[in-house]
Write an enzyme that holds these catalytic residues in place. Structure first.
Site, PDB file in Angstrom:
ATOM      1  N   TYR A 144     -60.621 -23.564  20.559  1.00 57.13           N
ATOM      2  CA  TYR A 144     -60.407 -22.318  21.289  1.00 57.13           C
ATOM      3  C   TYR A 144     -58.931 -22.192  21.688  1.00 57.13           C
ATOM      4  CZ  TYR A 144     -60.759 -18.704  24.847  1.00 57.13           C
ATOM      5  OH  TYR A 144     -60.569 -17.559  25.574  1.00 57.13           O
ATOM      6  N   HIS A 168     -55.948 -19.457  20.322  1.00 57.67           N
ATOM      7  CA  HIS A 168     -55.181 -18.588  21.212  1.00 57.67           C
ATOM      8  C   HIS A 168     -53.685 -18.903  21.173  1.00 57.67           C
ATOM      9  CE1 HIS A 168     -59.032 -17.146  22.566  1.00 57.67           C
ATOM     10  NE2 HIS A 168     -58.370 -16.142  23.121  1.00 57.67           N
ATOM     11  N   TYR A 180     -51.941 -10.855  30.629  1.00 57.46           N
ATOM     12  CA  TYR A 180     -53.232 -11.394  30.193  1.00 57.46           C
ATOM     13  C   TYR A 180     -53.177 -12.910  30.283  1.00 57.46           C
ATOM     14  CZ  TYR A 180     -57.600 -11.259  27.462  1.00 57.46           C
ATOM     15  OH  TYR A 180     -58.899 -11.352  27.040  1.00 57.46           O
TER      16      TYR A 180
END
Length: 105
Positions: free
Chosen positions: A18, A22, A41
């Protein structure tokens, strides 16, 4: 500027993947987020739990709609479904909104 927070779960043993994905987010995905008016973000984790936060310069409703209509977001969500579990709101096509209970400006 509106704020938005979401939560999800990383599948067991998939946290490093993960993070890798990203760290290597597609340029076209970044572009969609910017065009949706999303800034600041940030995603955090504790164990397998994820918490995401972003600010919406054009409003949350606009950001939700823009993302829901993007084939790039659809492709990204498909790409990520083997490493995470995230329920989507059937009305907005985006992550369910968390309700703010405290804010210190």
């Amino acid at each position: 500027m509106e704020r938005f927070a979401w939560k999800a779960t990383v599948k067991e043993g998939k946290l490093e993947e993960y993070k890798y994905r990203h760290a290597n987010i597609w340029p076209e995905m970044k572009q969609v987020l910017k065009e949706a008016g999303i800034s600041n973000y940030t995603i955090w984790n504790v164990g397998n739990e994820l918490f995401g936060y972003f600010e919406c310069e054009k409003g949350v409703a606009y950001a939700e709609k823009y993302q829901a209509e993007s084939p790039v977001v659809d492709k990204w969500n498909e790409y990520m479904k083997d490493v995470m579990v995230m329920e989507m709101d059937p009305k907005t096509g985006a992550q369910p909104k968390m309700q703010q209970v405290f804010f210190l400006p």
